[in-house]
Motif scaffolding. Sequence first.
Motif, PDB file in Angstrom:
ATOM      1  N   LYS A  37      -0.067   4.828  -9.641  1.00 49.16           N
ATOM      2  CA  LYS A  37       0.745   4.142 -10.643  1.00 49.16           C
ATOM      3  C   LYS A  37       1.757   3.246  -9.949  1.00 49.16           C
ATOM      4  CE  LYS A  37       0.907   7.906 -14.001  1.00 49.16           C
ATOM      5  NZ  LYS A  37       1.812   8.821 -14.701  1.00 49.16           N
ATOM      6  N   ASN A  38       2.060   2.154 -10.585  1.00 44.94           N
ATOM      7  CA  ASN A  38       3.046   1.192 -10.115  1.00 44.94           C
ATOM      8  C   ASN A  38       4.267   1.301 -11.025  1.00 44.94           C
ATOM      9  OD1 ASN A  38       4.314  -1.037  -8.978  1.00 44.94           O
ATOM     10  ND2 ASN A  38       3.011  -2.536 -10.007  1.00 44.94           N
ATOM     11  N   GLY A 145      -6.391   6.116   0.164  1.00 45.77           N
ATOM     12  CA  GLY A 145      -5.146   6.462   0.829  1.00 45.77           C
ATOM     13  C   GLY A 145      -3.947   5.804   0.184  1.00 45.77           C
ATOM     14  N   LYS A 146      -2.853   6.555   0.150  1.00 42.17           N
ATOM     15  CA  LYS A 146      -1.645   6.059  -0.496  1.00 42.17           C
ATOM     16  C   LYS A 146      -1.045   4.873   0.256  1.00 42.17           C
ATOM     17  CE  LYS A 146       2.700   7.371  -2.503  1.00 42.17           C
ATOM     18  NZ  LYS A 146       3.734   8.345  -2.658  1.00 42.17           N
ATOM     19  N   ALA A 147      -1.087   4.887   1.573  1.00 40.81           N
ATOM     20  CA  ALA A 147      -0.500   3.788   2.348  1.00 40.81           C
ATOM     21  C   ALA A 147      -1.174   2.460   1.996  1.00 40.81           C
ATOM     22  CB  ALA A 147      -0.623   4.065   3.839  1.00 40.81           C
ATOM     23  N   ARG A 148      -2.493   2.455   1.896  1.00 42.86           N
ATOM     24  CA  ARG A 148      -3.206   1.228   1.532  1.00 42.86           C
ATOM     25  C   ARG A 148      -2.915   0.822   0.092  1.00 42.86           C
ATOM     26  NH1 ARG A 148      -9.035   2.376   4.392  1.00 42.86           N
ATOM     27  NH2 ARG A 148      -8.316   1.969   6.508  1.00 42.86           N
ATOM     28  N   ALA A 149      -2.839   1.827  -0.799  1.00 41.16           N
ATOM     29  CA  ALA A 149      -2.533   1.533  -2.202  1.00 41.16           C
ATOM     30  C   ALA A 149      -1.123   0.945  -2.321  1.00 41.16           C
ATOM     31  CB  ALA A 149      -2.649   2.793  -3.050  1.00 41.16           C
ATOM     32  N   LYS A 152      -1.286  -2.692  -1.152  1.00 43.35           N
ATOM     33  CA  LYS A 152      -1.944  -3.587  -2.112  1.00 43.35           C
ATOM     34  C   LYS A 152      -1.085  -3.787  -3.358  1.00 43.35           C
ATOM     35  CE  LYS A 152      -6.229  -4.861  -4.197  1.00 43.35           C
ATOM     36  NZ  LYS A 152      -7.649  -4.684  -4.259  1.00 43.35           N
ATOM     37  N   ILE A 153      -0.497  -2.713  -3.870  1.00 39.92           N
ATOM     38  CA  ILE A 153       0.367  -2.827  -5.044  1.00 39.92           C
ATOM     39  C   ILE A 153       1.605  -3.661  -4.707  1.00 39.92           C
ATOM     40  CG2 ILE A 153       1.882  -1.505  -6.582  1.00 39.92           C
ATOM     41  CD1 ILE A 153      -0.359   0.657  -6.604  1.00 39.92           C
ATOM     42  N   MET A 155       1.710  -6.088  -2.544  1.00 44.55           N
ATOM     43  CA  MET A 155       1.252  -7.484  -2.493  1.00 44.55           C
ATOM     44  C   MET A 155       1.057  -8.053  -3.906  1.00 44.55           C
ATOM     45  SD  MET A 155       1.379  -8.191   0.611  1.00 44.55           S
ATOM     46  CE  MET A 155       0.491  -9.671   0.925  1.00 44.55           C
ATOM     47  N   ILE A 156       0.545  -7.223  -4.817  1.00 44.86           N
ATOM     48  CA  ILE A 156       0.386  -7.656  -6.211  1.00 44.86           C
ATOM     49  C   ILE A 156       1.755  -7.958  -6.813  1.00 44.86           C
ATOM     50  CG2 ILE A 156      -0.262  -6.857  -8.524  1.00 44.86           C
ATOM     51  CD1 ILE A 156      -2.565  -5.279  -7.096  1.00 44.86           C
ATOM     52  N   ASN A 157       2.736  -7.076  -6.570  1.00 46.38           N
ATOM     53  CA  ASN A 157       4.085  -7.294  -7.083  1.00 46.38           C
ATOM     54  C   ASN A 157       4.714  -8.549  -6.482  1.00 46.38           C
ATOM     55  OD1 ASN A 157       3.952  -5.021  -8.713  1.00 46.38           O
ATOM     56  ND2 ASN A 157       4.896  -3.692  -7.198  1.00 46.38           N
ATOM     57  N   LEU A 158       4.484  -8.763  -5.198  1.00 46.26           N
ATOM     58  CA  LEU A 158       4.995  -9.964  -4.535  1.00 46.26           C
ATOM     59  C   LEU A 158       4.349 -11.227  -5.119  1.00 46.26           C
ATOM     60  CD1 LEU A 158       6.829 -11.030  -2.297  1.00 46.26           C
ATOM     61  CD2 LEU A 158       4.917 -10.767  -0.722  1.00 46.26           C
ATOM     62  N   ALA A 159       3.056 -11.187  -5.336  1.00 46.74           N
ATOM     63  CA  ALA A 159       2.351 -12.337  -5.937  1.00 46.74           C
ATOM     64  C   ALA A 159       2.879 -12.603  -7.350  1.00 46.74           C
ATOM     65  CB  ALA A 159       0.851 -12.076  -5.971  1.00 46.74           C
ATOM     66  N   TYR A 160       3.131 -11.525  -8.109  1.00 52.49           N
ATOM     67  CA  TYR A 160       3.702 -11.697  -9.444  1.00 52.49           C
ATOM     68  C   TYR A 160       5.056 -12.402  -9.350  1.00 52.49           C
ATOM     69  CZ  TYR A 160       6.219 -10.822 -13.694  1.00 52.49           C
ATOM     70  OH  TYR A 160       6.969 -11.002 -14.819  1.00 52.49           O
TER      71      TYR A 160
END
Length: 175
Positions: A37-38, A145-149, A152-153, A155-160
């Motif tokens: 979850k984010n 793995g949580k570290a990769r998640a 990625k999350i 990076m998604i937040n940064l892109a947003y």
Amino acid sequence: MRQKDRDTRWTVKYSKAKPREDGQPQVDLAVPSLGYKNHVPADLAHGLIRKWLVTDAAAHDGARLPDLLDKTNTASGVWADTAYRSEKNETFMAKNGFVSQVHRKKPKGKPMPDRTRKANALKSMVRYIFAHQKGPMAAIVRTIGKARAETKIGMINLAYNMLRLMWLERKRAPA
């Protein structure tokens, strides 16, 4: 074991089925879910994500609220869905100068009162980040793995935030 994500936990999400045409009562659907979850607090004035927290899908949302709130945000209101409403969180927000705008739950076995439904609808107007990430951005996290998640999350937040900043700059530019 390399292909198994040992950092996450299974949970069950309940959702409403589509209304039945034969008049029979609607049944809740139990959908098993595995993943992350984010959790994000956003700046009310600009709609930018100020920080984020990633948890496994089974983690209780309400327990994360004190970690997300920031007194330096531009507003004291806290908009969130019903998972964040609890007596403990309401007390925490009141003690720390935050104004709760957290959705109210529907009474069990009864229809939701019109006043509550309308208030929840108004509160929902502020919560657009996840809709934008799932819709136009088509953000899907499929990692092990949580570290990769978390990466990625993040990076998604940064892109947003970048998309939002471009929108804010265009809005401010003279025509």
